[in-house]
Design an enzyme around this catalytic site. Structure first.
Site, PDB file in Angstrom:
ATOM      1  N   CYS A 156       0.941 -27.135 -39.942  1.00  0.00           N
ATOM      2  CA  CYS A 156       2.063 -26.364 -40.482  1.00  0.00           C
ATOM      3  C   CYS A 156       3.136 -26.293 -39.406  1.00  0.00           C
ATOM      4  O   CYS A 156       2.860 -25.915 -38.262  1.00  0.00           O
ATOM      5  CB  CYS A 156       1.612 -24.957 -40.871  1.00  0.00           C
ATOM      6  SG  CYS A 156       2.972 -23.870 -41.390  1.00  0.00           S
ATOM      7  N   CYS A 161      21.777 -12.078 -43.033  1.00  0.00           N
ATOM      8  CA  CYS A 161      20.676 -12.922 -42.559  1.00  0.00           C
ATOM      9  C   CYS A 161      21.165 -14.320 -42.230  1.00  0.00           C
ATOM     10  O   CYS A 161      20.363 -15.210 -41.949  1.00  0.00           O
ATOM     11  CB  CYS A 161      19.551 -12.975 -43.602  1.00  0.00           C
ATOM     12  SG  CYS A 161      20.058 -13.691 -45.181  1.00  0.00           S
TER      13      CYS A 161
END
Length: 383
Positions: free
Chosen positions: A11, A342
């Site tokens: 990952c 964000c």
């Protein structure tokens, strides 16, 4: 932080894994400073900006929501992500998840096997269980959502619900979300609540927010509490008699900034989030706070001049508030804006469209350690 999944190349979602944490935070501050410096110049020249120290996070075990793809087989299910061949990759011990979620994921993987829920095969477009979504509250309670292609396995879920809650008693809210379409989204429109409890209480800073299954909540509880506290401090210093909380979600900014005599309106497109926010306001006895399901920009454009507030909080998605709302704020009588973003790229673009506002204060908050993402909160005052 060290991660075996990253080290093995299984990952790579946490792109900054292995980089010293202090360097991660510093890089995010520098990037934000450069972008906002350019925005300030574009809006009419330099001004004295107060940069507060960055808010840091625990390096690991910080993420209060896990969105896990279910793959593999009935006999050997995986919970995690899909590889480049769309096969399931198991990440049930992911280290950025909160401790409660880390404990829950192996239990849920075993439950999927025991209940014989059929994982969805993306490549073949067959199977039933697409995702398992887990959220942990500050009190350690869990909301567990099973995203299914159809109602076919609902009876099996109901049949085994008691067994799940016996091994995972923290699961206060359990639901099935129905996503019949084959498309790149995480959830569908229909939610079937399987437990008596329908909301997950998120207690932060003396405020309890109710989270419903399809409502957005900040993914880092520790940093989110400091985000709300910082914004509330600035709002109280300004002392507006009225404010809007646009893109309010479950009402985090509105509920924290509510004061006797201060008229607060929260606007959010998600009706589930608005239901949650309204429930929280009623339970807290906040008579001057109201929430409505509406588009933030449309709400502003329809407002009569006598209803425009003294202060507006905006907390938009990554695309920012855009040109229309930026220009409305620029031409309005709003005196102050608290902009929580964000995405510093779109934040800078929006600020450049509002030259009548002076950028007074900025604070970077590391909401997403081990990744390049961040949160920045700013205070703008009309010149």
């Amino acid at each position: 932080m060290q991660c075996d999944y990253f080290d093995r190349g299984v990952c790579r979602s946490c792109t900054l894994m292995g980089q010293p944490y202090a360097d991660q935070v510093l890089d995010k501050e520098i990037r934000t400073r450069e972008l906002l410096h350019d925005a300030v110049e574009a809006a009419g020249g330099p001004s004295a900006v107060d940069w507060l120290p960055a808010v840091t996070s625990p390096e690991s075990a910080y993420r209060n929501k896990a969105k896990m793809v279910v793959g593999g087989s009935v006999q050997r299910p995986t919970v995690g992500i899909l590889d480049h061949r769309q096969r399931g990759v198991d990440l049930r011990h992911c280290g950025i998840c909160t401790p409660g979620i880390q404990r829950a994921l192996p239990v849920l993987a075993q439950f999927i096997e025991d209940a014989r829920l059929i994982p969805y095969d993306v490549a073949a477009r067959r199977g039933e269980l697409k995702f398992v979504l887990v959220t942990e509250s500050p009190d350690g309670e869990l909301m567990v959502r099973f995203v299914l292609r159809s109602e076919g396995q609902l009876p099996r879920l109901r049949e085994h619900l008691g067994a799940l809650r016996s091994v995972l008693p923290e699961a206060a809210v359990v639901t099935a979300n129905l996503l019949p379409e084959h498309k790149a989204v995480t959830e569908g429109d229909r939610e079937v609540v399987l437990t008596d409890q329908e909301t997950l209480p998120m207690r932060m800073g003396g405020v309890t927010m109710h989270l419903r299954p399809q409502s957005f909540f900040q993914t880092n509880t520790t940093v989110a509490a400091q985000l709300y506290a910082q914004a509330t401090t600035w709002i109280d210093e300004v002392g507006p008699a009225s404010m809007w909380d646009l893109y309010c979600g479950v009402g985090g900014f509105a509920l924290h900034a509510a004061r006797p005599g201060r008229a607060v309106t929260g606007i959010e497109t998600s009706r589930e989030a608005v239901r949650s926010a309204g429930q929280s306001a009623r339970e807290a006895g906040l008579s001057d706070v109201r929430f409505a399901a509406d588009d933030a920009t449309e709400h502003a454009l329809r407002a009569r001049p006598d209803t425009v507030p003294d202060l507006v909080v905006v907390n938009p998605p990554r695309r920012g508030i855009g040109s229309t709302l930026s220009e409305w704020l620029e031409q309005s009588t709003v005196e102050h804006v608290v902009y929580s973003s964000c995405n510093p790229v779109t934040l800078a673009k929006d600020l450049a469209r509002m030259p009548s506002f002076r950028l007074e204060r900025v604070r970077v908050l590391d909401m997403f350690p081990q990744t390049g993402h961040l949160e920045a909160v700013t205070l703008l005052s009309r010149r």
